[in-house]
Design a protein around this motif. Sequence first.
Motif, short mmCIF file in Angstrom:
data_model
loop_
_atom_site.label_atom_id
_atom_site.label_comp_id
_atom_site.label_asym_id
_atom_site.label_seq_id
_atom_site.Cartn_x
_atom_site.Cartn_y
_atom_site.Cartn_z
N ASN A 87 0.82 -1.22 0.00
CA ASN A 87 0.00 0.00 0.00
C ASN A 87 0.85 1.26 0.00
OD1 ASN A 87 -2.28 -1.57 2.33
ND2 ASN A 87 -2.39 -1.55 0.11
N VAL A 88 2.16 1.12 0.18
CA VAL A 88 3.13 2.22 0.22
C VAL A 88 2.70 3.22 1.30
CG1 VAL A 88 4.53 3.78 -1.17
CG2 VAL A 88 3.45 1.82 -2.26
N VAL A 89 2.20 4.40 0.92
CA VAL A 89 1.64 5.34 1.89
C VAL A 89 0.19 5.65 1.53
CG1 VAL A 89 3.79 6.41 2.64
CG2 VAL A 89 2.67 7.25 0.58
N GLY A 90 -0.42 4.77 0.73
CA GLY A 90 -1.80 4.95 0.32
C GLY A 90 -2.71 3.94 0.99
N TYR A 91 -3.85 3.72 0.36
CA TYR A 91 -4.90 2.90 0.97
C TYR A 91 -5.35 1.76 0.08
CZ TYR A 91 -4.73 7.27 3.47
OH TYR A 91 -4.28 8.37 4.14
N LYS A 92 -4.53 1.43 -0.92
CA LYS A 92 -4.81 0.29 -1.79
C LYS A 92 -3.47 -0.28 -2.24
CE LYS A 92 -4.91 3.01 -6.06
NZ LYS A 92 -5.69 3.38 -7.26
N HIS A 93 -3.50 -1.39 -2.93
CA HIS A 93 -2.26 -1.98 -3.43
C HIS A 93 -1.80 -1.26 -4.71
CE1 HIS A 93 -1.99 -6.08 -1.25
NE2 HIS A 93 -2.55 -5.17 -0.48
N TYR A 94 -0.50 -1.07 -4.79
CA TYR A 94 0.10 -0.46 -5.98
C TYR A 94 1.03 -1.48 -6.64
CZ TYR A 94 -1.61 3.86 -3.90
OH TYR A 94 -2.41 4.83 -3.36
N PRO A 95 1.30 -1.31 -7.93
CA PRO A 95 2.18 -2.26 -8.63
C PRO A 95 3.59 -2.23 -8.04
CG PRO A 95 0.96 -0.88 -10.19
CD PRO A 95 0.74 -0.29 -8.84
N ASP A 96 4.32 -3.29 -8.31
CA ASP A 96 5.68 -3.43 -7.77
C ASP A 96 6.61 -2.29 -8.20
OD1 ASP A 96 4.99 -5.72 -6.44
OD2 ASP A 96 5.82 -7.08 -7.94
N ASP A 97 6.41 -1.77 -9.43
CA ASP A 97 7.33 -0.72 -9.88
C ASP A 97 7.17 0.55 -9.04
OD1 ASP A 97 4.80 -0.17 -11.04
OD2 ASP A 97 5.72 0.98 -12.67
#
Length: 621
Positions: A87-97
């Motif tokens: 989720n990095v610093v967000g609220y959903k999953h993001y791609p690996d890149d």
Amino acid sequence: MTKKVGVTDTTLRDAHQSLWATRMRTEDMLPIVSKLDEVGYHSMEVWGGATFDVCMRYLKEDPWERLRLLNEYIQNTPLQMLLRAQNVVGYKHYPDDVVRKFVQKAEENGIDIFRIFDALNDVRNMRTALEAVKETEAHAQATVVYTVSPVHTIEHYVETAVTLQEMGADSICIKDMAGLLKPYRAYDLVTAIKEEVDLPIQIHSHYIGGLAISTYLKAIEAGADVVDTATASLAFGSSQPPVETITAIFSETEYDNKFDLDSLFDIDRYFEQVRRERGFERGVTRITDMQTFSHQVPGGMISNLVSQLEDQNSLDRIHDVLNEIPKVREELGYPPLVTPTSQVVGVQAVFNVLLEERYKVIPDEVKSYIRGYYGRPPAEIDPEIKELAIGDEEPITCRPADLLDPMLDNIKDEVEHYAEKEEDYLSYALFPQVGLKFLKERKQEKDIFGVDDEDKEVKEEEEEMNLGEIKELVKILNETDVSEINLESDDTKVNIKKGGTVVKEAADTAEVQQEAQTQNNDTQTVKTDESTASDQEVEAEEGETIEAPMVGTFYRAPAPDADPFVEVGDVVEEGETLCIIEAMKLMNEIEADDKVKILDILVEDAEPIEYGQPLFLVEKL
């Protein structure tokens, strides 16, 4: 043998996120950080979590610039951030890149320690982030999220910690975001992990119901190496325990950290002054906080719920919502109540209470969770709720990010006109609406004051108005019923709208001269808007209105440059998406209850909306 216990300071991240809704500004931090740097902390948590989002959304600050400045000012203490894994610093999953590039840039800008967690303790979601941190040679602290349920046993936590060690973690953090970890349970848990894992153990807890200090002491007796605290002015309540108390307890013991209490109190006095000037509350423990032992809701989540219910004139329902949350959590397989799954459970509970019918509305993010797009739930989801949400659809069983295509190369055209550095593309990738709005306003502001779009150098011509004057006018607008101010000088026209939107253009010289002859000075026009979103009435003689089911921000599309869901004249089938409302940090797709034709769209894109505000004028078909 003396064992010095390390102390991490959370004042500049989790403490003000917990107590001040993450509203501490960089200008509030910089005057004191050198003194914080002299204390002797194991690390200072200064970034990540909600700070990235809030910097752009509410404070109009560049989060990357904040990190660079803190790294410049803090020379002796390692800088730490909270990374929500995929989720990095967000609220959903993001791609690996996106994950890999974010970690790379965060390390380049000053992060030394990455605390990585997944809300579901699904280690698959942590693998890419861990690998990316190891590639930068920064410290990878992997996290075990602590909660209480029939499936969250000591064996579960030990197994998770062992796996994280095998994946390359440099240390393990036990993250007790709701203040539920009891002292003797902490002793047993740390002892069990230490027997199987040969890594430093750090304890992160929140004061909330008052357990955290005694929990830290028992954890340290069992071998914990580092604990998290905050300066007293930002401690207690839903924040961390105060460093001053921990220092006094350790004094003249084998765990003595040798911190200078007088210096700590000087830091306290500074932040107390900031608190008073900004109008922030002190950390206190309320009855609803003490009830965390039964409802298990973290203090920060309670604050969010209170804010949401206040916006919808339903604060009297807070106890109903707190009673509903454990039921929803059990039905969804006992997810820990930490971002983003705390929002998933919380928004569903609010809907269940306010609509007075359980699961009458199921937000899209709740459906995504049930489909497996957040990861593997700790326990089985209630079959009836699952069928209600996704029918016969089978949830995915793979790592959710495996289904996501790389995105960084595909978004450059969308934002290159406003991007000044590589980090800006990441800001946009993580928060498309918020990020683009921030980047546009930043460019617009610089253009007003003569920043050349090609070489970014400030022009040397004098401006009629400086930034401070415009900010003062914006402040006046936001505090009054005035919605817009137009100012004209000999060759410049500046339009300032409520909320801070500023547009500068060349004025018609002849028109200006004519006005100057009649008024003998530059013209200032003030417009007022007597109607607000809450009291506007929509004429619906030729159709019916669809109203907002929640307070939030209205979006016509999932991303700024994406096609809107509906246009005037479209026919929308029952169950199809009409729009998105962003609320409680989630993007909630609003679906049509009937087959309708769109006669009019009554709000602007990215406009804040109220509960019950008309959004669409429609004709039922």
